[in-house]
Design a protein around this motif. Structure first.
Motif, PDB file in Angstrom:
ATOM      1  N   TYR A   1       0.833  -1.207   0.000  1.00 18.90           N
ATOM      2  CA  TYR A   1       0.000   0.000   0.000  1.00 18.90           C
ATOM      3  C   TYR A   1       0.867   1.256   0.000  1.00 18.90           C
ATOM      4  CZ  TYR A   1      -3.145   3.619   1.744  1.00 18.90           C
ATOM      5  OH  TYR A   1      -3.846   4.788   1.903  1.00 18.90           O
ATOM      6  N   ILE A   2       1.934   1.247   0.816  1.00 19.05           N
ATOM      7  CA  ILE A   2       2.825   2.407   0.897  1.00 19.05           C
ATOM      8  C   ILE A   2       3.532   2.649  -0.437  1.00 19.05           C
ATOM      9  CG2 ILE A   2       4.926   3.306   1.981  1.00 19.05           C
ATOM     10  CD1 ILE A   2       4.083   1.869   4.548  1.00 19.05           C
ATOM     11  N   ILE A   3       4.017   1.562  -1.042  1.00 23.44           N
ATOM     12  CA  ILE A   3       4.707   1.680  -2.333  1.00 23.44           C
ATOM     13  C   ILE A   3       3.764   2.221  -3.395  1.00 23.44           C
ATOM     14  CG2 ILE A   3       5.806   0.360  -4.195  1.00 23.44           C
ATOM     15  CD1 ILE A   3       6.901  -1.530  -2.077  1.00 23.44           C
ATOM     16  N   THR A   4       2.519   1.701  -3.401  1.00 23.37           N
ATOM     17  CA  THR A   4       1.527   2.160  -4.375  1.00 23.37           C
ATOM     18  C   THR A   4       1.201   3.633  -4.179  1.00 23.37           C
ATOM     19  OG1 THR A   4       0.541  -0.057  -4.458  1.00 23.37           O
ATOM     20  CG2 THR A   4      -0.784   1.764  -5.293  1.00 23.37           C
ATOM     21  N   SER A   5       1.064   4.048  -2.918  1.00 18.77           N
ATOM     22  CA  SER A   5       0.752   5.445  -2.609  1.00 18.77           C
ATOM     23  C   SER A   5       1.849   6.377  -3.105  1.00 18.77           C
ATOM     24  CB  SER A   5       0.550   5.615  -1.101  1.00 18.77           C
ATOM     25  OG  SER A   5      -0.533   4.840  -0.643  1.00 18.77           O
ATOM     26  N   TRP A   6       3.094   6.025  -2.810  1.00 18.45           N
ATOM     27  CA  TRP A   6       4.210   6.861  -3.246  1.00 18.45           C
ATOM     28  C   TRP A   6       4.312   6.897  -4.769  1.00 18.45           C
ATOM     29  CZ3 TRP A   6       6.876  10.508  -1.013  1.00 18.45           C
ATOM     30  CH2 TRP A   6       6.903  10.558   0.380  1.00 18.45           C
ATOM     31  N   ALA A   7       3.999   5.770  -5.410  1.00 19.81           N
ATOM     32  CA  ALA A   7       4.020   5.731  -6.874  1.00 19.81           C
ATOM     33  C   ALA A   7       2.986   6.706  -7.440  1.00 19.81           C
ATOM     34  CB  ALA A   7       3.748   4.311  -7.367  1.00 19.81           C
TER      35      ALA A   7
ATOM     36  N   MET B   1       1.744  12.048  -9.847  1.00 22.45           N
ATOM     37  CA  MET B   1       1.159  13.386  -9.889  1.00 22.45           C
ATOM     38  C   MET B   1       2.227  14.420 -10.253  1.00 22.45           C
ATOM     39  SD  MET B   1      -0.751  15.700  -6.967  1.00 22.45           S
ATOM     40  CE  MET B   1      -2.327  14.854  -7.046  1.00 22.45           C
ATOM     41  N   PHE B   2       3.411  14.305  -9.637  1.00 19.53           N
ATOM     42  CA  PHE B   2       4.510  15.220  -9.974  1.00 19.53           C
ATOM     43  C   PHE B   2       4.846  15.118 -11.458  1.00 19.53           C
ATOM     44  CE2 PHE B   2       9.129  15.289 -10.802  1.00 19.53           C
ATOM     45  CZ  PHE B   2       9.338  16.661 -10.689  1.00 19.53           C
ATOM     46  N   PHE B   3       4.910  13.893 -11.956  1.00 23.18           N
ATOM     47  CA  PHE B   3       5.216  13.667 -13.372  1.00 23.18           C
ATOM     48  C   PHE B   3       4.204  14.377 -14.263  1.00 23.18           C
ATOM     49  CE2 PHE B   3       4.120  11.063 -17.111  1.00 23.18           C
ATOM     50  CZ  PHE B   3       5.292  11.184 -17.841  1.00 23.18           C
TER      51      PHE B   3
ATOM     52  N   MET C   1      -3.547  16.355  -1.446  1.00 25.53           N
ATOM     53  CA  MET C   1      -2.675  17.042  -0.497  1.00 25.53           C
ATOM     54  C   MET C   1      -1.272  16.430  -0.472  1.00 25.53           C
ATOM     55  SD  MET C   1      -5.326  17.798   2.648  1.00 25.53           S
ATOM     56  CE  MET C   1      -4.082  18.643   3.624  1.00 25.53           C
ATOM     57  N   TYR C   2      -1.203  15.119  -0.328  1.00 29.19           N
ATOM     58  CA  TYR C   2       0.101  14.466  -0.260  1.00 29.19           C
ATOM     59  C   TYR C   2       0.800  14.462  -1.620  1.00 29.19           C
ATOM     60  CZ  TYR C   2      -0.542  12.827   4.522  1.00 29.19           C
ATOM     61  OH  TYR C   2      -0.702  12.774   5.887  1.00 29.19           O
ATOM     62  N   GLY C   3       0.016  14.238  -2.673  1.00 31.62           N
ATOM     63  CA  GLY C   3       0.598  14.237  -4.013  1.00 31.62           C
ATOM     64  C   GLY C   3       1.174  15.587  -4.388  1.00 31.62           C
ATOM     65  N   SER C   4       0.439  16.646  -4.081  1.00 32.96           N
ATOM     66  CA  SER C   4       0.926  17.993  -4.392  1.00 32.96           C
ATOM     67  C   SER C   4       2.114  18.359  -3.506  1.00 32.96           C
ATOM     68  CB  SER C   4      -0.199  19.020  -4.223  1.00 32.96           C
ATOM     69  OG  SER C   4      -0.741  18.976  -2.909  1.00 32.96           O
ATOM     70  N   ALA C   5       2.119  17.871  -2.253  1.00 31.02           N
ATOM     71  CA  ALA C   5       3.254  18.124  -1.352  1.00 31.02           C
ATOM     72  C   ALA C   5       4.520  17.471  -1.901  1.00 31.02           C
ATOM     73  CB  ALA C   5       2.954  17.595   0.042  1.00 31.02           C
TER      74      ALA C   5
ATOM     75  N   ILE D   1       0.420  23.903  -5.514  1.00 30.21           N
ATOM     76  CA  ILE D   1      -0.189  24.630  -4.389  1.00 30.21           C
ATOM     77  C   ILE D   1      -1.709  24.682  -4.551  1.00 30.21           C
ATOM     78  CG2 ILE D   1      -0.408  26.899  -3.308  1.00 30.21           C
ATOM     79  CD1 ILE D   1       2.571  27.323  -3.865  1.00 30.21           C
ATOM     80  N   ALA D   2      -2.164  24.929  -5.793  1.00 31.52           N
ATOM     81  CA  ALA D   2      -3.608  24.988  -6.055  1.00 31.52           C
ATOM     82  C   ALA D   2      -4.270  23.646  -5.751  1.00 31.52           C
ATOM     83  CB  ALA D   2      -3.851  25.388  -7.512  1.00 31.52           C
ATOM     84  N   LEU D   3      -3.611  22.539  -6.121  1.00 30.02           N
ATOM     85  CA  LEU D   3      -4.164  21.213  -5.862  1.00 30.02           C
ATOM     86  C   LEU D   3      -4.144  20.888  -4.361  1.00 30.02           C
ATOM     87  CD1 LEU D   3      -2.634  19.148  -8.811  1.00 30.02           C
ATOM     88  CD2 LEU D   3      -5.009  19.917  -8.539  1.00 30.02           C
ATOM     89  N   PHE D   4      -3.107  21.354  -3.675  1.00 29.98           N
ATOM     90  CA  PHE D   4      -3.044  21.144  -2.225  1.00 29.98           C
ATOM     91  C   PHE D   4      -4.206  21.860  -1.537  1.00 29.98           C
ATOM     92  CE2 PHE D   4      -1.850  22.193   2.097  1.00 29.98           C
ATOM     93  CZ  PHE D   4      -1.294  21.009   2.559  1.00 29.98           C
ATOM     94  N   ILE D   5      -4.468  23.095  -1.944  1.00 25.93           N
ATOM     95  CA  ILE D   5      -5.569  23.870  -1.380  1.00 25.93           C
ATOM     96  C   ILE D   5      -6.907  23.187  -1.670  1.00 25.93           C
ATOM     97  CG2 ILE D   5      -6.833  26.060  -1.509  1.00 25.93           C
ATOM     98  CD1 ILE D   5      -4.123  27.417  -2.043  1.00 25.93           C
ATOM     99  N   LEU D   6      -7.039  22.675  -2.911  1.00 24.77           N
ATOM    100  CA  LEU D   6      -8.261  21.960  -3.280  1.00 24.77           C
ATOM    101  C   LEU D   6      -8.461  20.729  -2.397  1.00 24.77           C
ATOM    102  CD1 LEU D   6     -10.693  21.508  -5.143  1.00 24.77           C
ATOM    103  CD2 LEU D   6      -9.151  20.328  -6.739  1.00 24.77           C
TER     104      LEU D   6
END
Length: 202
Positions: free
Chosen positions: A4-10, A15-17, A118-122, A189-194
């Motif tokens: 689950y952790i590996i999938t989440s980080w992927a 998202m960054f990509f 939130m985590y993806g945008s972070a 930042i916009a996605l984090f706020i969303l």
């Protein structure tokens, strides 16, 4: 749990990509950016826009470019078209994953979406900042690595007198990369706020 952790980080890195690739494509085809750069750098705006039109399949390169330059720009155009396809395909995959998560567990969907945004945008912000730091340390190294990855041999190296060097000096690419990073940070930042808003509304 580990899976689950590996999938989440992927998914977070994915998202960054998407953000970085989307920002790169936007800047690469932004006519206003090209025009502002040629005016700021004092280069030939007509030739600069000619290259942009060529990349957009709106015409051919003028006779100001030699065969080696034309060959390279053809490679650049093919790369840009491939990146467009990859971006559209990646967005489609993400959209399908979101729909699947909604159908699989719609009761907790808003929680999942808020956490992912939130985590993806972070993660995206952190990786973008790292990219900015690396570019400040040595933009030349990043520039060389990029070209060695996507272009064969020394096909991207030109003489100082060549037209492509005159209208696209190193400063142009430094500014373009800076714009990409700034756009990536803004979107993140916009996605984090969303995501935060969705969490509060849940």
């Amino acid at each position: 749990m580990k899976h689950y952790i590996i999938t989440s980080w992927a998914l977070f890195i994915f998202m960054f990509f998407l953000i970085f690739l989307g920002s790169s494509l936007y800047v690469s085809f932004d006519k206003n950016f090209y025009q502002s750069e040629c005016k700021k750098l004092g280069t030939d705006c007509n030739l600069t826009i000619n290259v942009l039109d060529y990349l957009n399949s709106k015409g051919n390169l003028t006779s100001d470019f030699n065969e080696r330059e034309i060959s390279h720009m053809k490679d650049v155009k093919n790369l840009m078209n491939s990146l467009k396809i990859i971006f559209i395909g990646s967005i489609s995959i993400l959209f399908i994953l979101v729909i699947f998560m909604f159908l699989y567990n719609y009761k907790n969907f808003s929680r999942f979406l808020s956490i992912y945004l939130m985590y993806g945008s972070a993660v995206s912000i952190i990786l973008t900042i790292i990219s900015a730091i690396l570019s400040l340390i040595s933009f030349d190294i990043l520039f060389t690595i990029f070209h060695n990855l996507f272009f064969s041999g020394n096909s991207w190296l030109f003489n100082p007198a060549d037209t492509i060097i005159n209208i696209f000096p190193e400063k142009f690419f430094v500014d373009a990369f800076g714009f990409i990073l700034m756009l990536s940070i803004s979107i993140s930042i916009a996605l984090f706020i969303l995501g935060w808003i969705i969490k509060k509304l849940k």
